[in-house]
Motif scaffolding. Structure first.
Motif, short mmCIF file in Angstrom:
data_model
loop_
_atom_site.label_atom_id
_atom_site.label_comp_id
_atom_site.label_asym_id
_atom_site.label_seq_id
_atom_site.Cartn_x
_atom_site.Cartn_y
_atom_site.Cartn_z
N ALA A 227 -8.62 6.19 -3.60
CA ALA A 227 -9.19 7.54 -3.29
C ALA A 227 -8.01 8.22 -2.36
CB ALA A 227 -10.22 6.95 -2.12
N GLY A 228 -7.13 7.52 -1.83
CA GLY A 228 -5.89 8.09 -1.30
C GLY A 228 -4.81 8.40 -2.43
N ILE A 229 -4.71 7.76 -3.44
CA ILE A 229 -3.97 8.40 -4.67
C ILE A 229 -4.62 9.73 -5.20
CG2 ILE A 229 -3.50 7.98 -6.88
CD1 ILE A 229 -3.22 5.06 -6.18
N LEU B 49 -2.91 13.26 -5.42
CA LEU B 49 -2.52 13.83 -6.78
C LEU B 49 -3.19 15.48 -6.83
CD1 LEU B 49 -3.04 11.14 -9.23
CD2 LEU B 49 -1.03 11.96 -8.28
N ASP B 50 -4.44 15.34 -6.01
CA ASP B 50 -5.17 16.56 -6.07
C ASP B 50 -4.28 17.65 -5.26
OD1 ASP B 50 -7.50 18.32 -6.56
OD2 ASP B 50 -7.62 18.37 -4.27
N LEU B 51 -3.53 17.20 -4.09
CA LEU B 51 -2.88 18.13 -3.41
C LEU B 51 -1.79 18.49 -3.93
CD1 LEU B 51 -2.08 19.23 -0.50
CD2 LEU B 51 -1.02 17.01 0.07
N ALA B 52 -1.03 17.52 -4.77
CA ALA B 52 0.12 18.20 -5.38
C ALA B 52 0.03 19.22 -6.54
CB ALA B 52 0.73 16.91 -6.03
N THR B 53 -1.08 18.79 -7.25
CA THR B 53 -1.43 19.90 -8.48
C THR B 53 -2.12 21.14 -7.92
OG1 THR B 53 -3.64 18.60 -8.72
CG2 THR B 53 -1.82 17.92 -10.06
N ARG C 26 6.70 15.50 -0.22
CA ARG C 26 7.04 14.30 0.19
C ARG C 26 6.84 13.55 1.61
NH1 ARG C 26 12.22 14.97 -1.47
NH2 ARG C 26 11.77 14.68 -3.47
N SER C 27 7.29 14.59 2.43
CA SER C 27 7.18 13.96 3.86
C SER C 27 5.75 13.73 4.02
CB SER C 27 7.52 15.11 4.73
OG SER C 27 7.29 14.74 6.21
N LYS C 28 4.53 14.84 3.53
CA LYS C 28 3.30 14.45 3.86
C LYS C 28 2.86 13.13 3.18
CE LYS C 28 1.80 19.33 4.64
NZ LYS C 28 1.03 20.39 4.09
N ALA C 29 3.33 13.06 1.99
CA ALA C 29 3.06 11.69 1.26
C ALA C 29 3.45 10.46 1.90
CB ALA C 29 3.60 11.89 -0.16
N GLU C 30 4.57 10.68 2.40
CA GLU C 30 5.01 9.31 3.20
C GLU C 30 4.20 9.24 4.60
OE1 GLU C 30 9.02 10.13 3.89
OE2 GLU C 30 9.65 9.82 1.83
N LYS C 31 3.75 10.11 5.34
CA LYS C 31 3.05 10.17 6.41
C LYS C 31 1.56 9.67 5.81
CE LYS C 31 5.62 11.36 9.72
NZ LYS C 31 5.85 10.61 10.84
N PHE C 32 0.94 10.10 4.87
CA PHE C 32 -0.46 9.82 4.31
C PHE C 32 -0.36 8.18 3.67
CE2 PHE C 32 -3.71 9.55 1.07
CZ PHE C 32 -4.65 10.20 1.85
N ALA C 33 0.83 8.05 3.31
CA ALA C 33 0.81 6.59 2.91
C ALA C 33 0.88 5.55 3.88
CB ALA C 33 2.11 6.27 2.22
N GLU C 34 1.37 5.83 5.33
CA GLU C 34 1.39 5.05 6.44
C GLU C 34 0.25 5.09 7.03
OE1 GLU C 34 4.35 7.00 8.66
OE2 GLU C 34 6.14 6.37 7.79
N SER C 35 -0.54 6.17 6.82
CA SER C 35 -1.94 6.19 7.53
C SER C 35 -3.01 5.58 6.82
CB SER C 35 -2.49 7.62 7.51
OG SER C 35 -1.61 8.51 8.53
N VAL D 155 0.78 -1.22 0.09
CA VAL D 155 -0.07 0.08 -0.04
C VAL D 155 0.79 1.23 -0.01
CG1 VAL D 155 -1.57 1.46 1.48
CG2 VAL D 155 -1.94 -1.04 1.26
N ARG D 156 1.76 1.33 0.96
CA ARG D 156 2.64 2.46 0.88
C ARG D 156 3.61 2.61 -0.43
NH1 ARG D 156 6.16 1.20 6.25
NH2 ARG D 156 7.09 3.23 5.86
N HIS D 157 4.17 1.72 -0.89
CA HIS D 157 4.83 1.92 -2.10
C HIS D 157 3.99 2.19 -3.33
CE1 HIS D 157 8.93 0.99 -1.96
NE2 HIS D 157 8.84 0.14 -0.95
N THR D 158 2.59 1.85 -3.23
CA THR D 158 1.60 2.24 -4.29
C THR D 158 1.30 3.70 -4.26
OG1 THR D 158 0.74 -0.09 -4.21
CG2 THR D 158 -0.63 2.01 -5.25
N LEU D 159 0.99 4.01 -2.98
CA LEU D 159 1.14 5.62 -2.81
C LEU D 159 1.94 6.56 -3.16
CD1 LEU D 159 -1.30 5.40 0.32
CD2 LEU D 159 -2.14 6.49 -1.72
N LEU D 160 3.36 5.95 -2.74
CA LEU D 160 4.27 7.01 -3.05
C LEU D 160 4.67 6.95 -4.30
CD1 LEU D 160 6.51 5.68 0.04
CD2 LEU D 160 5.47 7.90 -0.39
N ARG D 161 4.52 5.84 -5.11
CA ARG D 161 4.81 5.81 -6.59
C ARG D 161 3.71 6.41 -7.26
NH1 ARG D 161 6.21 1.05 -11.06
NH2 ARG D 161 6.19 2.57 -12.73
#
Length: 250
Positions: free
Chosen positions: A185-187, A191-195, A208-217, A119-125
């Motif tokens: 939904a997480g992805i 993506l919406d946050l980044a754009t 990136r830090s937020k993405a890692e935390k979000f992936a963990e959550s 799950v984490r690698h999928t969100l981070l990629r």
């Protein structure tokens, strides 16, 4: 170490390796088979580059053949339509990533950690490669995605967790579909946050830090869907990620 985008040359090498087993060679001379294979690779690589630039709906067959330096008529020796080349592209992208997840989770004894890592690698990629993430959102719950690649890996890992009495769920298929929906939904949210960030370049490290935390959550939420208690799920979801395997270069 999370997945990182690969340069186009490296992506082409990966395409060659991943589709080689799907290109029938029987009945053809080695030279003709090799040339056909190389043409197919160029078409797929060109399609991915154009999708990254224009989006799926903005790409035409003539643009693909021009970018691949292939004659327009030759396209139909490999694919029946634009839809078919995009289907082949999606199959390659997600099969490749599913194989990457298998390598990353190899040696992990806990099925829950296998799920969390995936799950984490999928969100981070998806965060690092938005086009890949958009394709996953588009195809993630399709019959094709559920019947092979990522969908089948998730179902396999779910069954393993049930067999080892690590997961406590009533319906494995519905759980898998629910998990995929949560990840997609997480992805979409990432993506919406980044754009939408006007200072995305200057705040890349923060994002990136937020993405890692979000992936963990997200991974913790998924593990709770598999029946783990909240505190344990959060602990597993925050474990260090396995190092990404090194690619073999020619």
């Amino acid at each position: 170490m999370p997945d990182v985008p690969r340069p186009r040359a490296g992506r082409t090498q990966t395409v060659k390796a991943s589709i080689a087993s799907h290109e029938p060679l029987a009945g053809r001379s080695p030279r003709l088979a090799r040339r056909r294979h190389e043409t197919r690779v160029r078409l797929l690589d060109a399609a991915f580059g154009l999708v990254a630039e224009k989006g799926i709906d903005g790409v035409t067959i003539s643009q693909i053949t021009d970018a691949a330096d292939v004659g327009f008529g030759s396209f139909y020796n490999h694919f029946e339509s634009k839809e078919r080349i995009f289907a082949a592209l999606v199959d390659w992208l997600f099969e490749e990533f599913a194989n990457t997840l298998d390598r990353l989770s190899r040696g992990l004894a806990d099925p829950a950690e296998v799920i969390a890592v995936s799950v984490r690698h999928t969100l981070l990629r998806a965060c690092r490669e938005p086009v890949w993430g958009q394709l996953l959102i588009r195809e993630g719950l399709s019959a094709r995605a559920l019947s092979r690649g990522l969908g089948q890996r998730l179902l396999r890992d779910t069954k393993r967790g049930i067999a080892e009495k690590r997961f406590m769920i009533a319906d494995e298929l519905m759980c898998v579909i629910s998990v995929i929906g949560t990840v997609l939904a997480g992805i979409a949210a990432e993506l919406d946050l980044a754009t939408s960030s006007r200072r995305a370049v200057r705040t890349r490290k923060i994002l990136r830090s937020k993405a890692e935390k979000f992936a963990e959550s997200t991974a913790a939420i998924v593990l709770q869907a598999f029946g783990l208690a909240g505190l344990e799920a959060e602990k597993i979801a925050c474990r260090p990620l396995p190092a990404a395997p090194q690619e073999v270069t020619a």
